[in-house]
Design a protein around this motif. Structure first.
Motif, mmCIF file in Angstrom:
data_model
loop_
_atom_site.group_PDB
_atom_site.id
_atom_site.type_symbol
_atom_site.label_atom_id
_atom_site.label_comp_id
_atom_site.label_asym_id
_atom_site.label_seq_id
_atom_site.Cartn_x
_atom_site.Cartn_y
_atom_site.Cartn_z
ATOM 1 N N PRO A 56 24.266 41.816 30.671
ATOM 2 C CA PRO A 56 24.762 40.780 29.769
ATOM 3 C C PRO A 56 26.239 40.427 29.956
ATOM 4 O O PRO A 56 27.043 40.498 29.024
ATOM 5 N N GLY A 57 26.590 40.047 31.180
ATOM 6 C CA GLY A 57 27.954 39.576 31.413
ATOM 7 C C GLY A 57 28.132 38.182 30.828
ATOM 8 O O GLY A 57 27.181 37.399 30.748
ATOM 9 N N GLY A 58 29.348 37.850 30.431
ATOM 10 C CA GLY A 58 29.594 36.572 29.792
ATOM 11 C C GLY A 58 29.308 35.378 30.674
ATOM 12 O O GLY A 58 28.708 34.391 30.237
ATOM 13 N N LEU A 59 29.727 35.436 31.934
ATOM 14 C CA LEU A 59 29.546 34.300 32.828
ATOM 15 C C LEU A 59 28.074 34.082 33.183
ATOM 16 O O LEU A 59 27.554 32.973 33.074
ATOM 17 N N THR A 60 27.395 35.145 33.611
ATOM 18 C CA THR A 60 25.996 35.009 34.020
ATOM 19 C C THR A 60 25.126 34.536 32.865
ATOM 20 O O THR A 60 24.277 33.650 33.029
ATOM 21 N N THR A 61 25.321 35.093 31.691
ATOM 22 C CA THR A 61 24.494 34.685 30.555
ATOM 23 C C THR A 61 24.835 33.261 30.113
ATOM 24 O O THR A 61 23.949 32.524 29.660
ATOM 25 N N SER A 62 26.088 32.840 30.251
ATOM 26 C CA SER A 62 26.446 31.453 29.930
ATOM 27 C C SER A 62 25.790 30.496 30.918
ATOM 28 O O SER A 62 25.358 29.395 30.533
ATOM 29 N N GLU A 63 25.716 30.891 32.178
ATOM 30 C CA GLU A 63 25.031 30.076 33.177
ATOM 31 C C GLU A 63 23.542 29.946 32.845
ATOM 32 O O GLU A 63 22.966 28.856 32.925
ATOM 33 N N ALA A 64 22.937 31.065 32.451
ATOM 34 C CA ALA A 64 21.514 31.044 32.093
ATOM 35 C C ALA A 64 21.276 30.188 30.853
ATOM 36 O O ALA A 64 20.277 29.463 30.770
ATOM 37 N N LEU A 65 22.183 30.254 29.887
ATOM 38 C CA LEU A 65 22.055 29.411 28.696
ATOM 39 C C LEU A 65 22.083 27.933 29.077
ATOM 40 O O LEU A 65 21.297 27.131 28.560
ATOM 41 N N ALA A 66 22.997 27.580 29.980
ATOM 42 C CA ALA A 66 23.094 26.186 30.410
ATOM 43 C C ALA A 66 21.812 25.727 31.106
ATOM 44 O O ALA A 66 21.450 24.546 31.041
ATOM 45 N N MET A 67 21.108 26.668 31.752
ATOM 46 C CA MET A 67 19.854 26.346 32.426
ATOM 47 C C MET A 67 18.658 26.518 31.492
ATOM 48 O O MET A 67 17.515 26.322 31.910
ATOM 49 N N ASN A 68 18.921 26.916 30.216
ATOM 50 C CA ASN A 68 17.856 27.166 29.228
ATOM 51 C C ASN A 68 16.843 28.174 29.754
ATOM 52 O O ASN A 68 15.629 28.030 29.565
ATOM 53 N N LEU A 69 17.358 29.228 30.406
ATOM 54 C CA LEU A 69 16.523 30.232 31.049
ATOM 55 C C LEU A 69 16.398 31.475 30.171
ATOM 56 O O LEU A 69 17.406 32.111 29.851
ATOM 57 N N PRO A 70 15.181 31.845 29.746
ATOM 58 C CA PRO A 70 15.003 33.064 28.947
ATOM 59 C C PRO A 70 15.495 34.295 29.702
ATOM 60 O O PRO A 70 15.326 34.389 30.930
ATOM 61 N N MET A 71 16.080 35.238 28.973
ATOM 62 C CA MET A 71 16.703 36.408 29.592
ATOM 63 C C MET A 71 16.171 37.713 29.040
ATOM 64 O O MET A 71 15.910 37.828 27.837
ATOM 65 N N VAL A 72 16.050 38.697 29.938
ATOM 66 C CA VAL A 72 15.875 40.092 29.561
ATOM 67 C C VAL A 72 17.148 40.799 30.026
ATOM 68 O O VAL A 72 17.458 40.809 31.221
ATOM 69 N N LEU A 73 17.887 41.365 29.089
ATOM 70 C CA LEU A 73 19.200 41.937 29.390
ATOM 71 C C LEU A 73 19.147 43.459 29.352
ATOM 72 O O LEU A 73 18.574 44.051 28.432
ATOM 73 N N THR A 74 19.749 44.073 30.363
ATOM 74 C CA THR A 74 19.653 45.520 30.500
ATOM 75 C C THR A 74 20.946 46.087 31.070
ATOM 76 O O THR A 74 21.767 45.359 31.635
ATOM 77 N N ILE A 117 27.540 47.051 30.155
ATOM 78 C CA ILE A 117 28.746 47.878 30.173
ATOM 79 C C ILE A 117 29.053 48.269 28.734
ATOM 80 O O ILE A 117 29.037 47.414 27.833
ATOM 81 N N PRO A 118 29.314 49.550 28.468
ATOM 82 C CA PRO A 118 29.643 49.969 27.098
ATOM 83 C C PRO A 118 30.807 49.149 26.545
ATOM 84 O O PRO A 118 31.789 48.888 27.239
ATOM 85 N N GLY A 119 30.682 48.762 25.310
ATOM 86 C CA GLY A 119 31.741 47.980 24.682
ATOM 87 C C GLY A 119 31.473 46.491 24.771
ATOM 88 O O GLY A 119 30.604 45.965 24.064
ATOM 89 N N PRO A 120 32.187 45.767 25.657
ATOM 90 C CA PRO A 120 32.083 44.299 25.682
ATOM 91 C C PRO A 120 30.665 43.780 25.910
ATOM 92 O O PRO A 120 30.208 42.902 25.183
ATOM 93 N N GLU A 121 29.958 44.300 26.929
ATOM 94 C CA GLU A 121 28.631 43.762 27.221
ATOM 95 C C GLU A 121 27.599 44.185 26.182
ATOM 96 O O GLU A 121 26.613 43.473 25.966
ATOM 97 N N GLU A 122 27.819 45.301 25.530
ATOM 98 C CA GLU A 122 26.934 45.659 24.418
ATOM 99 C C GLU A 122 27.095 44.653 23.274
ATOM 100 O O GLU A 122 26.121 44.287 22.610
ATOM 101 N N ARG A 123 28.316 44.198 23.074
ATOM 102 C CA ARG A 123 28.555 43.171 22.059
ATOM 103 C C ARG A 123 27.898 41.851 22.473
ATOM 104 O O ARG A 123 27.342 41.129 21.640
ATOM 105 N N HIS A 124 27.971 41.522 23.760
ATOM 106 C CA HIS A 124 27.292 40.323 24.258
ATOM 107 C C HIS A 124 25.790 40.398 23.982
ATOM 108 O O HIS A 124 25.178 39.415 23.542
ATOM 109 N N LEU A 125 25.223 41.556 24.265
ATOM 110 C CA LEU A 125 23.783 41.739 24.079
ATOM 111 C C LEU A 125 23.397 41.484 22.623
ATOM 112 O O LEU A 125 22.440 40.747 22.332
#
Length: 367
Positions: free
Chosen positions: A256-274, A277-285
């Protein structure tokens, strides 16, 4: 500044010019903790949030460890500095404080949440990834008039319309079987080979596109799975064709990195996140789950069930796509550029009042 005048932009990777001891003291411990002591890193990150630390390291560490960075900025004489990482923002603030430059600083965040060390009095404006990040900065004392929640800036190519049938044909993929895109992200370890192994349990014929980036060892491990698994597996290393790959995919599995997930959102692509990174990416998730645009797989064993759920539940998939369209900000990069231009024109106007230079639109620095 006349609109037709060119802007000279320079990009700087601060770590390229930092002292070796700075890398050993500031960077390497972070990577070591991610790989060997993630619980420790999580505790340190959460403490920094809770205690509202004003810096990620003492000022002397940046002043002496990054002296080469600040010298380059001073020599260039920018009329605008854009900082896209928390340490770079601290360096830019220090440089302005120490008189290396007097230009405005634009802080551009690539996360959905913020952190206290972003709050530096020398920073003139913030472009942030979400209303949540904006609220955090305001709560820490930043004026609401200095923060724009524009989304995380991504390549405009992720907003293009693609002919999926043509893409599948170009990639040698069949329309009758689902396409799963697996990416590791640019930060932290993700066991792509183990993730792909679990996909055999989805109970359907899958076409898998695996992007391993610059991780050559992982690429070799994933390639060894071809012929071993009952999957149509294609393996790519580093590629600039991620927009096309996302447009061809039915599901994305990634960190769940910010850039990759933002790209997927722009493509309206469903995501499975795994493997966040402890801290920031857990918050993204948690943020993306809360908005209903992704599923989090805390264990490898959850991945096939979640992928199958997306592929076999048309109604739920449509709801994910609808919510992704609402949350996506494919125009974020344009918004950042507009803010940068406004700041640059303001700086140029002030400079013109003092002593008109031959050119005023030639000083933009990115850190």
């Amino acid at each position: 500044m006349e609109s037709e005048e060119p802007v000279q932009a320079r990009m700087l990777d601060a770590l390229d010019l930092a002292q070796i001891w700075f890398t050993k003291l500031y960077v390497q411990p972070y990577w070591w903790m991610l790989r060997h002591a993630p619980v420790l890193w999580r505790r340190l990150f959460e403490r920094r949030q809770r205690k509202r630390h004003s810096a990620t390291a003492p000022t002397w560490v940046f002043r002496h460890g990054c002296a080469g960075v600040l010298r380059q900025v001073k020599a260039f004489g920018p009329q605008l500095v854009i900082a896209t990482e928390i340490g770079a923002a601290e360096m830019a603030a220090l440089g302005k404080r120490d008189g290396c430059f007097s230009a405005p600083i634009l802080a551009v965040q690539t996360d959905f949440q913020s952190e206290p060390p972003w709050v530096q009095r020398e920073i003139d404006f913030y472009c942030v990834g979400s209303e949540e990040a904006k609220s955090e900065l305001i709560g820490w004392g930043v004026s609401p008039n200095r923060v724009l929640a524009c989304g995380i800036p991504i390549d405009p190519a992720f907003a293009f319309s693609y002919d999926r049938a043509e893409l599948l044909k170009a990639l040698g993929l069949a329309e009758r079987h689902p396409v799963v895109l697996v990416m590791g992200g640019g930060m932290g370890p993700a066991p792509l080979d183990e993730i792909i192994r679990t996909l055999e349990l989805c109970g359907t014929t899958l076409q898998v596109l695996a992007v391993t980036g610059h991780d050559h060892a992982m690429k070799a491990r994933v390639e060894n799975l071809r012929g071993e698994l009952a999957l149509d597996l294609r393996v790519l290393g580093w590629t600039d064709n991620v927009p096309e790959l996302m447009a061809a995919a039915d599901v994305l599995i990634t960190k769940p990195g910010g850039l990759t997930t933002s790209e997927a959102l722009a493509m309206n692509l469903p995501m499975v996140l795994t493997h966040p990174i402890p801290g920031p990416e857990e918050r993204h998730l948690r943020y993306l789950e809360r908005h209903g645009v992704a599923f989090g797989a805390r264990q490898l064993e959850e991945i096939p069930r979640l992928v199958a759920r997306i592929l076999t539940s048309p109604g739920e998939r449509e709801e994910i796509v609808r919510r992704a369209k609402e949350l996506a900000r494919p125009d974020a990069a344009l918004a950042v550029a507009q803010v940068a231009r406004a700041l640059l024109e303001k700086a140029s106007y002030i400079d013109l009042l003092a002593s008109p230079p031959a050119r005023v639109a030639d000083s933009l620095y990115l850190m």
